[in-house]
Design a protein around this motif. Structure first.
Motif, PDB file in Angstrom:
ATOM      1  N   SER A  39      12.764  13.316 -12.203  1.00 54.37           N
ATOM      2  CA  SER A  39      11.206  12.642 -12.186  1.00 54.37           C
ATOM      3  C   SER A  39      11.308  11.940 -11.253  1.00 54.37           C
ATOM      4  O   SER A  39      10.915  11.615 -10.093  1.00 54.37           O
ATOM      5  CB  SER A  39      10.414  11.602 -13.014  1.00 54.37           C
ATOM      6  OG  SER A  39      10.574  11.021 -13.696  1.00 54.37           O
ATOM      7  N   LYS A  40      12.884  11.266 -10.903  1.00 53.44           N
ATOM      8  CA  LYS A  40      12.513   9.734  -9.472  1.00 53.44           C
ATOM      9  C   LYS A  40      13.503  10.294  -8.663  1.00 53.44           C
ATOM     10  O   LYS A  40      13.593  10.246  -8.223  1.00 53.44           O
ATOM     11  CB  LYS A  40      14.204   9.198 -10.456  1.00 53.44           C
ATOM     12  CG  LYS A  40      13.925   8.375 -11.716  1.00 53.44           C
ATOM     13  CD  LYS A  40      15.981   7.643 -11.820  1.00 53.44           C
ATOM     14  CE  LYS A  40      15.306   7.094 -13.587  1.00 53.44           C
ATOM     15  NZ  LYS A  40      16.834   7.069 -13.742  1.00 53.44           N
ATOM     16  N   GLN A  41      13.729  11.753  -8.741  1.00 50.52           N
ATOM     17  CA  GLN A  41      13.902  12.735  -7.592  1.00 50.52           C
ATOM     18  C   GLN A  41      13.024  13.762  -7.181  1.00 50.52           C
ATOM     19  O   GLN A  41      12.802  13.556  -5.750  1.00 50.52           O
ATOM     20  CB  GLN A  41      15.142  13.641  -7.610  1.00 50.52           C
ATOM     21  CG  GLN A  41      15.776  13.658  -7.486  1.00 50.52           C
ATOM     22  CD  GLN A  41      17.659  14.521  -7.441  1.00 50.52           C
ATOM     23  OE1 GLN A  41      17.259  15.252  -5.802  1.00 50.52           O
ATOM     24  NE2 GLN A  41      18.385  14.898  -8.180  1.00 50.52           N
ATOM     25  N   LEU A  42      11.779  13.358  -8.134  1.00 53.89           N
ATOM     26  CA  LEU A  42      10.273  14.044  -7.147  1.00 53.89           C
ATOM     27  C   LEU A  42       9.283  13.429  -6.288  1.00 53.89           C
ATOM     28  O   LEU A  42       9.644  11.873  -6.742  1.00 53.89           O
ATOM     29  CB  LEU A  42       9.502  14.605  -8.433  1.00 53.89           C
ATOM     30  CG  LEU A  42      10.249  15.159  -8.922  1.00 53.89           C
ATOM     31  CD1 LEU A  42       9.480  16.022 -10.028  1.00 53.89           C
ATOM     32  CD2 LEU A  42      11.110  16.968  -8.608  1.00 53.89           C
ATOM     33  N   THR A  43       8.276  14.027  -5.815  1.00 50.48           N
ATOM     34  CA  THR A  43       7.702  12.464  -4.583  1.00 50.48           C
ATOM     35  C   THR A  43       6.761  12.071  -5.803  1.00 50.48           C
ATOM     36  O   THR A  43       6.257  13.161  -6.154  1.00 50.48           O
ATOM     37  CB  THR A  43       7.106  13.709  -3.140  1.00 50.48           C
ATOM     38  OG1 THR A  43       8.324  14.409  -2.750  1.00 50.48           O
ATOM     39  CG2 THR A  43       6.170  13.484  -2.245  1.00 50.48           C
ATOM     40  N   SER A  44       6.342  10.420  -5.384  1.00 52.17           N
ATOM     41  CA  SER A  44       5.463  10.116  -6.106  1.00 52.17           C
ATOM     42  C   SER A  44       4.285   9.455  -4.753  1.00 52.17           C
ATOM     43  O   SER A  44       4.672   9.735  -3.462  1.00 52.17           O
ATOM     44  CB  SER A  44       6.173   9.476  -6.135  1.00 52.17           C
ATOM     45  OG  SER A  44       6.588   8.283  -5.709  1.00 52.17           O
ATOM     46  N   THR A  45       3.353   9.232  -4.917  1.00 54.52           N
ATOM     47  CA  THR A  45       2.066   8.910  -4.017  1.00 54.52           C
ATOM     48  C   THR A  45       1.218   7.766  -5.251  1.00 54.52           C
ATOM     49  O   THR A  45       1.746   7.706  -6.075  1.00 54.52           O
ATOM     50  CB  THR A  45       1.194   9.668  -4.315  1.00 54.52           C
ATOM     51  OG1 THR A  45       0.335   9.893  -2.983  1.00 54.52           O
ATOM     52  CG2 THR A  45       0.642  10.368  -5.925  1.00 54.52           C
ATOM     53  N   PRO A  46       1.552   7.144  -3.657  1.00 54.48           N
ATOM     54  CA  PRO A  46       1.287   5.267  -4.136  1.00 54.48           C
ATOM     55  C   PRO A  46      -0.597   5.850  -4.485  1.00 54.48           C
ATOM     56  O   PRO A  46      -1.109   6.788  -3.760  1.00 54.48           O
ATOM     57  CB  PRO A  46       1.130   4.229  -2.628  1.00 54.48           C
ATOM     58  CG  PRO A  46       1.980   5.493  -1.622  1.00 54.48           C
ATOM     59  CD  PRO A  46       2.278   7.124  -2.233  1.00 54.48           C
ATOM     60  N   THR A  47      -1.281   5.073  -5.531  1.00 54.74           N
ATOM     61  CA  THR A  47      -2.553   5.109  -6.001  1.00 54.74           C
ATOM     62  C   THR A  47      -2.375   3.635  -6.701  1.00 54.74           C
ATOM     63  O   THR A  47      -1.673   2.532  -7.103  1.00 54.74           O
ATOM     64  CB  THR A  47      -2.329   5.690  -7.868  1.00 54.74           C
ATOM     65  OG1 THR A  47      -1.721   6.981  -7.128  1.00 54.74           O
ATOM     66  CG2 THR A  47      -3.968   6.226  -8.167  1.00 54.74           C
ATOM     67  N   ARG A  48      -3.739   3.291  -6.079  1.00 55.63           N
ATOM     68  CA  ARG A  48      -4.369   1.474  -6.304  1.00 55.63           C
ATOM     69  C   ARG A  48      -5.209   2.377  -7.931  1.00 55.63           C
ATOM     70  O   ARG A  48      -6.068   2.977  -7.853  1.00 55.63           O
ATOM     71  CB  ARG A  48      -4.803   1.525  -5.491  1.00 55.63           C
ATOM     72  CG  ARG A  48      -4.483   0.957  -4.263  1.00 55.63           C
ATOM     73  CD  ARG A  48      -5.762   0.613  -2.737  1.00 55.63           C
ATOM     74  NE  ARG A  48      -4.250   0.607  -1.530  1.00 55.63           N
ATOM     75  CZ  ARG A  48      -3.553  -0.126  -1.951  1.00 55.63           C
ATOM     76  NH1 ARG A  48      -3.871  -1.086  -2.034  1.00 55.63           N
ATOM     77  NH2 ARG A  48      -3.794  -0.796  -0.487  1.00 55.63           N
ATOM     78  N   ILE A  49      -5.118   1.242  -8.408  1.00 55.06           N
ATOM     79  CA  ILE A  49      -5.996   1.379  -9.951  1.00 55.06           C
ATOM     80  C   ILE A  49      -6.338  -0.548  -9.919  1.00 55.06           C
ATOM     81  O   ILE A  49      -5.499  -1.636  -9.834  1.00 55.06           O
ATOM     82  CB  ILE A  49      -4.980   1.382 -11.270  1.00 55.06           C
ATOM     83  CG1 ILE A  49      -5.706   0.941 -12.546  1.00 55.06           C
ATOM     84  CG2 ILE A  49      -3.238   0.778 -11.104  1.00 55.06           C
ATOM     85  CD1 ILE A  49      -6.771   2.047 -12.780  1.00 55.06           C
ATOM     86  N   LYS A  50      -7.996  -0.675  -9.910  1.00 54.25           N
ATOM     87  CA  LYS A  50      -7.895  -2.019 -10.918  1.00 54.25           C
ATOM     88  C   LYS A  50      -8.038  -1.990 -11.861  1.00 54.25           C
ATOM     89  O   LYS A  50      -9.097  -1.134 -12.322  1.00 54.25           O
ATOM     90  CB  LYS A  50      -9.081  -1.613  -9.974  1.00 54.25           C
ATOM     91  CG  LYS A  50     -10.486  -2.986  -9.955  1.00 54.25           C
ATOM     92  CD  LYS A  50     -11.563  -3.284  -8.679  1.00 54.25           C
ATOM     93  CE  LYS A  50     -11.623  -4.060  -7.072  1.00 54.25           C
ATOM     94  NZ  LYS A  50     -12.850  -3.668  -7.118  1.00 54.25           N
TER      95      LYS A  50
END
Ligand code: PRP
Ligand code: URA
Length: 204
Positions: A39-50
């Protein structure tokens, strides 16, 4: 990538005295570990959480889950660990049997989701000659997968070289690498028959 815990798990699956439940349990933990590594090689997406304090934090979950593809039957315990690492992933199954004389794999069953443009992780506990995994890679490529990872518990060097012909080396994951195969196609030192050790001796 070897860690002391992974080493302990490989000792557990290699030991002939390990009973089936502990053998499967150790394989599942290996699958979880390798899944997190992949999973470290897969693309991640910045996500904001309040949070409940009214403040935001940013985290990086996967942009898209990979499809997990298991080679039956020995791949099942490893797959169960991968599923823990990717709980939202779709799954596919490939039935494959190696002819004991020619060592050639034969596909007996396919149940695959749509793979067009997706990332796939193909898992099989043993990567011996590499024939079964190479067949699975071709099947998955034919169905349009964009990127393919391979995940095994024990791999043999000749099999890894064969798979490298189809998949980049840094997409091939295993917990232990052994040098050779015996004349029956078993990995040496290996662990014996992974399917039998997980599920009991196969007679048909
Ligand atoms: C074993 C193992 C792998 C394959 C590896 O399967 O589970 O699928 O052999 O060998 P290869 O790299 O040389 O192709 P087997 O046919 O014994 O079936 P099983 O999983 O039902 O035990
Ligand atoms: N399949 C197994 O289960 N073990 C090996 O060593 C090779 C293929």
């Amino acid at each position: 990538m070897a860690t002391p815990r992974l080493e302990e798990l490989v000792i557990t699956i290699r030991a002939p005295s390990t009973p089936s439940p502990a053998f499967r349990f150790a394989l599942a933990e290996i699958g979880r570990f390798l899944g997190y590594e992949i999973s470290k090689q897969l693309t991640s997406t910045p996500t904001r959480i309040k949070t409940s304090l009214g403040k935001e934090a940013i985290h990086y979950p996967l942009e898209q889950n990979p499809v997990l593809i298991t080679i039956l039957r020995a791949g099942i315990p490893l797959y169960q660990g991968l599923q823990d690492a990717f709980p939202n992933a779709e799954s596919g199954f490939i039935g494959s049997m190696r002819d004991e004389t020619t060592l050639q794999p034969k596909t007996t069953y396919l149940a695959l989701p749509n793979l067009e443009g997706k990332t796939a992780i193909i898992c099989d506990t043993m990567l011996a000659t590499g024939g079964s995994i190479c067949d699975a890679v071709c099947t998955v490529q034919d169905r349009g997968a964009r990127e393919i990872y391979v995940c095994s518990a024990i791999a043999a060097a000749p099999g890894v070289r064969k798979v490298e012909g189809l998949v980049p080396r840094d997409h091939i994951y295993f917990a232990a690498l052994d040098d050779e195969l015996n004349d029956k196609g078993y990995i040496v030192p290996g662990l014996g028959d992974a399917g039998d050790r997980s599920f009991g001796k196969k007679i048909d």
